[in-house]
Scaffold this motif. Structure first.
Motif, PDB file in Angstrom:
ATOM      1  N   LYS A 172      10.599  53.218 -12.636  1.00  0.00           N
ATOM      2  CA  LYS A 172      10.753  51.646 -12.942  1.00  0.00           C
ATOM      3  C   LYS A 172       8.860  50.896 -12.055  1.00  0.00           C
ATOM      4  CE  LYS A 172      14.938  52.556 -15.025  1.00  0.00           C
ATOM      5  NZ  LYS A 172      16.236  52.613 -13.771  1.00  0.00           N
ATOM      6  N   GLY A 173       9.393  49.826 -12.974  1.00  0.00           N
ATOM      7  CA  GLY A 173       8.038  48.513 -12.361  1.00  0.00           C
ATOM      8  C   GLY A 173       8.958  48.680 -10.752  1.00  0.00           C
ATOM      9  N   GLY A 174       7.596  48.615  -9.696  1.00  0.00           N
ATOM     10  CA  GLY A 174       7.522  48.227  -8.590  1.00  0.00           C
ATOM     11  C   GLY A 174       7.469  49.466  -7.667  1.00  0.00           C
ATOM     12  N   GLN A 175       7.788  50.770  -8.214  1.00  0.00           N
ATOM     13  CA  GLN A 175       7.187  52.221  -7.437  1.00  0.00           C
ATOM     14  C   GLN A 175       5.787  51.432  -6.811  1.00  0.00           C
ATOM     15  OE1 GLN A 175       8.940  55.539  -8.651  1.00  0.00           O
ATOM     16  NE2 GLN A 175      10.053  53.954  -9.760  1.00  0.00           N
ATOM     17  N   ARG A 229      12.131  60.622  -4.685  1.00  0.00           N
ATOM     18  CA  ARG A 229      13.033  61.804  -5.227  1.00  0.00           C
ATOM     19  C   ARG A 229      14.351  61.757  -4.643  1.00  0.00           C
ATOM     20  NH1 ARG A 229      10.993  65.137  -2.084  1.00  0.00           N
ATOM     21  NH2 ARG A 229      12.976  65.207  -0.120  1.00  0.00           N
ATOM     22  N   LEU A 230      14.860  61.456  -2.962  1.00  0.00           N
ATOM     23  CA  LEU A 230      16.366  60.613  -2.247  1.00  0.00           C
ATOM     24  C   LEU A 230      16.937  59.688  -3.133  1.00  0.00           C
ATOM     25  CD1 LEU A 230      15.199  61.302   1.340  1.00  0.00           C
ATOM     26  CD2 LEU A 230      16.373  62.251   0.282  1.00  0.00           C
ATOM     27  N   GLY A 243      20.534  57.965  -9.740  1.00  0.00           N
ATOM     28  CA  GLY A 243      20.047  58.562 -11.289  1.00  0.00           C
ATOM     29  C   GLY A 243      19.169  57.711 -12.232  1.00  0.00           C
ATOM     30  N   ARG A 244      19.159  57.512 -13.838  1.00  0.00           N
ATOM     31  CA  ARG A 244      18.163  56.723 -14.013  1.00  0.00           C
ATOM     32  C   ARG A 244      18.269  55.552 -13.334  1.00  0.00           C
ATOM     33  NH1 ARG A 244      17.480  58.317 -19.045  1.00  0.00           N
ATOM     34  NH2 ARG A 244      19.299  60.383 -18.992  1.00  0.00           N
ATOM     35  N   SER A 245      19.684  55.402 -12.782  1.00  0.00           N
ATOM     36  CA  SER A 245      19.664  54.104 -12.433  1.00  0.00           C
ATOM     37  C   SER A 245      19.215  52.986 -11.641  1.00  0.00           C
ATOM     38  CB  SER A 245      21.442  53.588 -12.226  1.00  0.00           C
ATOM     39  OG  SER A 245      21.855  54.078 -11.123  1.00  0.00           O
ATOM     40  N   LEU A 246      18.173  53.689 -10.893  1.00  0.00           N
ATOM     41  CA  LEU A 246      17.115  53.470  -9.876  1.00  0.00           C
ATOM     42  C   LEU A 246      16.763  52.621  -9.765  1.00  0.00           C
ATOM     43  CD1 LEU A 246      14.750  56.802  -8.272  1.00  0.00           C
ATOM     44  CD2 LEU A 246      14.321  54.523  -9.318  1.00  0.00           C
ATOM     45  N   LEU A 247      15.918  51.588  -8.961  1.00  0.00           N
ATOM     46  CA  LEU A 247      15.919  50.742  -9.166  1.00  0.00           C
ATOM     47  C   LEU A 247      14.845  50.797  -7.520  1.00  0.00           C
ATOM     48  CD1 LEU A 247      18.283  47.866 -10.086  1.00  0.00           C
ATOM     49  CD2 LEU A 247      16.187  48.955 -11.330  1.00  0.00           C
ATOM     50  N   ALA A 248      12.941  50.203  -8.079  1.00  0.00           N
ATOM     51  CA  ALA A 248      12.641  49.409  -6.590  1.00  0.00           C
ATOM     52  C   ALA A 248      13.159  49.117  -5.402  1.00  0.00           C
ATOM     53  CB  ALA A 248      11.716  48.939  -6.897  1.00  0.00           C
TER      54      ALA A 248
END
Length: 327
Positions: A245-248, A298-299, A305-310
């Motif tokens: 995702k953007g922001g990482q 990773r954490l 899951g795939r809903s991860l955001l920065a």
């Protein structure tokens, strides 16, 4: 050369990086980080970089951005010091921002910057001033667009770290080194293809680019982050997240702003567990930053899951940093 240091030795060096906390310390000792970036369209990127710097352990984070971006960035967090001084009027902007530069330990250039030519001219002048003052300089995102068009301002500057992703690396590599390709001849027709790098070629190309730029440090982001200053190369193989995702990348640039200063502090106070000839400061800072961001990714992915955001990853930065440096 590829580093032959064991992971254990590198990890010990990483743990020696953070300055010890003291009740006798004062505000600013753990890092005053400046960020030049942001635009009307992109206000999240400078926030992510600056707040990550604070979460890792920097004391102060200054954001220098266009006036139209400042209220939005400031609204994200009261912790950030936001200066609406980056404008198309290059002389005025340089005059307004330059007095702040001596106070800063590291300067991150690029997150959310955009590609307005007048703004980029202003940033190039500020980059030259930062270099003259021997600041740690981290360049990401549209800052890399600026450098791809004109690499001269950072050539030969050893305290500069570039953080290209795949596309940004290819553009810069083609500009500075050569076009990577091979030819296939079928009958009377000749076709040209882009040649995908192998693992060893991946490291060699990263070293070649760093060397061609006169010894700046390249952090080539990917499945394994490859880090080189043209003389040595490290690979951070910590497992991250399959979500990109953007922001990482903005989190990484904020980490680098802090860790590059901390590496200098560790050297000054004789805390380094490895000689600088064994592991140069920019490589140590880069490896540490990659390690932190991948652990956070990773954490966060494990939880969301795939809903991860920065913004979810930012919440893990403090815990990962404390575990890495203080345990």
């Amino acid at each position: 050369m590829v580093s032959v240091l064991s992971q254990e030795l590198i990890f010990q060096a990483v743990k020696s990086l953070a300055p010890p906390l003291s009740y006798e310390g004062h505000k600013g000792q753990s890092g005053r980080i400046g960020l030049i970036g942001g635009s009307k369209e992109y206000t999240g990127a400078p926030y992510f970089a600056a707040i990550t710097a604070l979460r890792i352990g920097a004391d102060l984070a200054h954001v220098f951005c266009p006036p139209e971006a400042a209220p939005v960035i400031k609204s994200y967090s009261p912790e950030l010091i936001v200066h609406p001084l980056l404008t198309e009027d290059t002389p005025l902007s340089v005059e307004s921002i330059s007095p702040w530069l001596p106070r800063l330990h590291s300067i991150v250039i690029g997150p959310g910057l955009g590609r307005d030519n007048a703004i980029l001219r202003t940033v190039k002048e500020l980059l030259k001033l930062a270099k003259e003052q021997e600041k740690n300089i981290i360049i990401d995102a549209d800052g890399l667009y600026l450098i791809t068009n004109d690499p001269q301002p950072i050539k030969g500057y050893p305290n500069c770290i570039l953080t290209p992703n795949k596309i940004e690396f290819d553009r810069l590599y083609h500009k500075v080194v050569r076009i990577r390709s091979y030819f296939c001849i079928i009958g009377t027709f000749q076709f040209q293809f882009s040649s995908p790098p192998s693992g060893s070629q991946y490291q060699t190309e990263t070293m070649d680019l760093a060397r061609a730029l006169g010894g700046v440090t390249i952090v080539r982001k990917g499945l394994h982050d490859v880090i080189s200053n043209g003389q040595q190369v490290l690979s951070c193989e910590e497992e991250g997240s399959p979500c990109r995702k953007g922001g990482q990348g903005d989190l990484l640039s904020g980490c680098l702003g802090v860790c590059s200063y901390w590496a200098q502090l560790a050297k000054e106070h004789n805390r380094l567990t490895l000689k600088e000839t064994e592991l140069p400061l920019t490589l140590l800072a880069s490896y540490t930053s990659c390690l932190i961001v991948k652990k956070c990714a990773r954490l966060t992915f494990k939880r969301l899951g795939r809903s991860l955001l920065a913004c979810d990853m930012v919440d893990n930065v403090g815990g990962v940093s404390c575990e890495l440096f203080d345990q």
